[in-house]
Write an enzyme that holds these catalytic residues in place. Structure first.
Site, PDB file in Angstrom:
ATOM      1  N   ASP A 142       1.110  -1.315   0.016  1.00  0.00           N
ATOM      2  CA  ASP A 142       0.045   0.036  -0.210  1.00  0.00           C
ATOM      3  C   ASP A 142       0.893   1.117  -0.007  1.00  0.00           C
ATOM      4  O   ASP A 142       0.957   1.845   0.851  1.00  0.00           O
ATOM      5  CB  ASP A 142      -1.026   0.001   1.176  1.00  0.00           C
ATOM      6  CG  ASP A 142      -2.090   1.139   1.395  1.00  0.00           C
ATOM      7  OD1 ASP A 142      -1.983   1.973   0.070  1.00  0.00           O
ATOM      8  OD2 ASP A 142      -2.480   1.257   2.337  1.00  0.00           O
TER       9      ASP A 142
ATOM     10  N   CYS B 260      -3.531   4.156  -4.057  1.00  0.00           N
ATOM     11  CA  CYS B 260      -4.324   5.570  -4.488  1.00  0.00           C
ATOM     12  C   CYS B 260      -4.382   6.116  -5.671  1.00  0.00           C
ATOM     13  O   CYS B 260      -4.625   6.996  -6.127  1.00  0.00           O
ATOM     14  CB  CYS B 260      -4.265   6.500  -3.084  1.00  0.00           C
ATOM     15  SG  CYS B 260      -2.497   6.860  -2.993  1.00  0.00           S
TER      16      CYS B 260
ATOM     17  N   GLU C 178      -9.413   4.445  -6.141  1.00  0.00           N
ATOM     18  CA  GLU C 178      -8.504   3.433  -5.521  1.00  0.00           C
ATOM     19  C   GLU C 178      -8.572   2.169  -6.068  1.00  0.00           C
ATOM     20  O   GLU C 178      -9.744   1.859  -6.461  1.00  0.00           O
ATOM     21  CB  GLU C 178      -8.625   3.374  -3.833  1.00  0.00           C
ATOM     22  CG  GLU C 178      -8.201   4.868  -3.184  1.00  0.00           C
ATOM     23  CD  GLU C 178      -7.373   4.667  -2.069  1.00  0.00           C
ATOM     24  OE1 GLU C 178      -6.607   3.679  -1.753  1.00  0.00           O
ATOM     25  OE2 GLU C 178      -7.071   5.936  -1.480  1.00  0.00           O
TER      26      GLU C 178
END
Length: 536
Positions: free
Chosen positions: A462, A489, A528
């Protein structure tokens, strides 16, 4: 006394520089020359002693240096880079040569400021495409007959609009939307829920039905893999699944950062406090944000009042932090102190604490859907069973390590920030997670302390918006875990990174199982994406 050539000037200057009350040349007091320049003194003395005027030496004229426009480099995964990529794809689709639409920035650069650009004018446009950053795109024939690319904010495909072109970029012109002449079938202005829409740069899609927004965001992911993973055979990219919507489409943002500017002359009145005006450097004065939570908007009211009462104390602009803090899942307040510790509940089951200034997802309502999706997708491809080991890289304060801990025998969180690792461990303890540990890893040796068997290990990634750097990706390929769940993202950097992983010789055993978007920011162009990779 006779002076020859240039020497007489240096000799006169020597006489003038001596600390004596009289000049040996003219017998005059030196103070009569005190207000003259060196050239004037030399001329006066020469005229007195030689009986005629002497011309000072000629100065060489300065060479005129013509300024050249230098196009700043464009980061391909920045908003500007993504827009340019979309424009190039549209031109190719329309059969228009890209070089025929490029604007002469040198000519524009040399144009006097008081001479308006002939193309900066009001035009009627048909919006034929929507970029991944929420800009409507039109193709227009300019005064010179050349095709121009013009972007128009707050528009959708099918709109016929009147716009005012105001800025020239290399690949396109920017414009302001003046009015919608004929609305698209997809446009429904009754859905707009904010009086600042069409001026504030925060939202782009309030005029669209929410299901339409979700489909647009799915297409953004499709285009990202088409444009930013050029080395992948299209057949290995699975169909992008339907975007998961947010339970809240307004009033969801748990963090806002309004700002204000202070001019050089200082503030004579309370400044506009809010967010950037679309396409401008000015600030839109915003009293309430439609996508902010009630607690955050209450905090905005309080902070605005404070600035209004104390504006004379500000010597420069400031950014205000407004962050929701949960006393309990039902009781929420707003914090503006960057050092305060925030409490956040995810799905009412998990509790997290972190400093107000640090990163944490800003839409609490969709977090249960995302964390459960990641938890379901860390299963091992060979057996379909849960992995013995889970490694959470870029773990931050431990969101995925904690929420996925029940799906693995052992969890290791890796983060290069020591402070984040400390809070991740605190959050594991806070939630009674006994099988998780956290380590500070160096960026170039992120897996150095991870000694789990590769075929029994799943990894969650992430990263920030810029994606993973090449050093990290190389380490991931060397480690070669059985499963990779890549949460991003910025789907454009995600597509670029996956292209690198799967086209490297070390990564050819991987396949993309699925790609799915999650709408963390309804009414905006942001989406996202979660991509699941596994060994074949």
């Amino acid at each position: 006394m006779k002076f020859v050539g240039v020497g007489r000037y240096s000799l006169i200057r020597r006489f003038l520089s001596k600390p004596t009350a009289y000049s040996p040349v003219t017998n005059l007091h030196l103070y009569t020359y005190s207000t003259m320049t060196d050239v004037e003194k030399t001329r006066k003395l020469s005229e007195s002693s030689l009986g005629g005027a002497v011309q000072p030496p000629m100065k060489k004229p300065k060479k005129f240096k013509k300024k050249k426009f230098k196009q700043p480099p464009i980061d391909p995964i920045s908003a500007e880079g993504i827009l340019v990529t979309d424009i190039k794809a549209l031109l190719k689709k329309e059969g228009i040569a890209e070089e025929d639409t490029i604007n002469d920035m040198q000519e524009f650069f040399e144009r006097p400021k008081d001479v308006p650009h002939p193309e900066h004018r009001e035009v009627t446009l048909d919006i034929i495409a929507l970029s991944s950053v929420g800009e409507g795109i039109a193709l227009h024939k300019g005064e010179n007959g050349r095709v121009q690319v013009i972007t128009v904010p707050f528009t959708v495909v099918g709109d016929k609009v009147e716009a005012k072109v105001y800025k020239t970029q290399k690949h396109y012109f920017q414009s302001d939307l003046l009015k919608v002449i004929t609305p698209s079938e997809k446009r429904n202005d009754s859905l707009i829920n904010c009086k600042y829409f069409n001026s504030c740069s925060g939202c782009q899609y309030q005029m669209l039905d929410y299901e339409e927004q979700l489909e647009i965001k799915r297409q953004v992911i499709v285009n990202a893999f088409k444009h930013y993973a050029p080395n992948l055979d299209p057949s290995v990219i699975p169909e992008v699944l339907k975007t998961v919507g947010s339970p809240k489409t307004y009033g969801y943002r748990t963090k806002l950062t309004p700002h204000f500017d202070v001019p050089k002359a200082g503030l004579q009145a309370p400044p506009p406090i809010g967010f950037g005006e679309k396409g401008k450097k000015s600030v839109v004065d915003i009293e309430e944000c439609a996508i902010g939570t009630p607690a955050v908007n209450k905090g905005m009211t309080e902070q605005r009042r404070y600035v209004h009462e104390n504006y004379t104390k500000y010597k420069k602009g400031a950014t205000l932090l407004l962050r929701e803090n949960m006393i309990s899942p039902e009781e929420k307040v707003c914090t503006s102190n960057t050092k305060e510790i925030i409490t956040e509940y995810v799905d009412k089951e998990y509790q997290f604490k972190y400093p107000a200034s640090s990163f944490f997802q800003n839409n609490n309502s969709i977090l249960p859907a995302v964390t459960s999706y990641v938890r379901e997708n860390i299963v091992l491809p060979s057996t379909g069973e849960l992995p013995k080991y889970l490694v959470d890289t870029y773990c931050g304060s431990g969101l995925f390590a904690v929420t996925c801990s029940s799906a693995s025998e052992s969890v290791i969180g890796v983060e290069i920030s020591k402070d984040s690792v400390e809070y991740a461990q605190k959050n594991a303890d806070l939630n009674g997670v006994k099988n998780a540990s956290f380590i500070v890893g160096q960026a170039e040796k992120i897996f150095e302390k991870v000694n789990t068997p590769k075929d029994e290990t799943s990894i969650v990634i992430d990263p920030p918006r810029k994606g993973c750097d090449q050093a990290f990706l190389n380490q991931l390929l060397e480690f070669k875990p059985a499963k990779v769940v890549y949460v991003s993202c910025n789907v454009h950097s995600q597509a670029r990174d996956i292209d690198y992983l799967l086209t490297d010789n070390r990564g050819k055993d991987y396949q993309i199982e699925s790609i799915r978007g999650f709408d963390f920011f309804p009414q905006t162009h942001h989406v996202e994406s979660v991509a699941v990779l596994s060994l074949k």
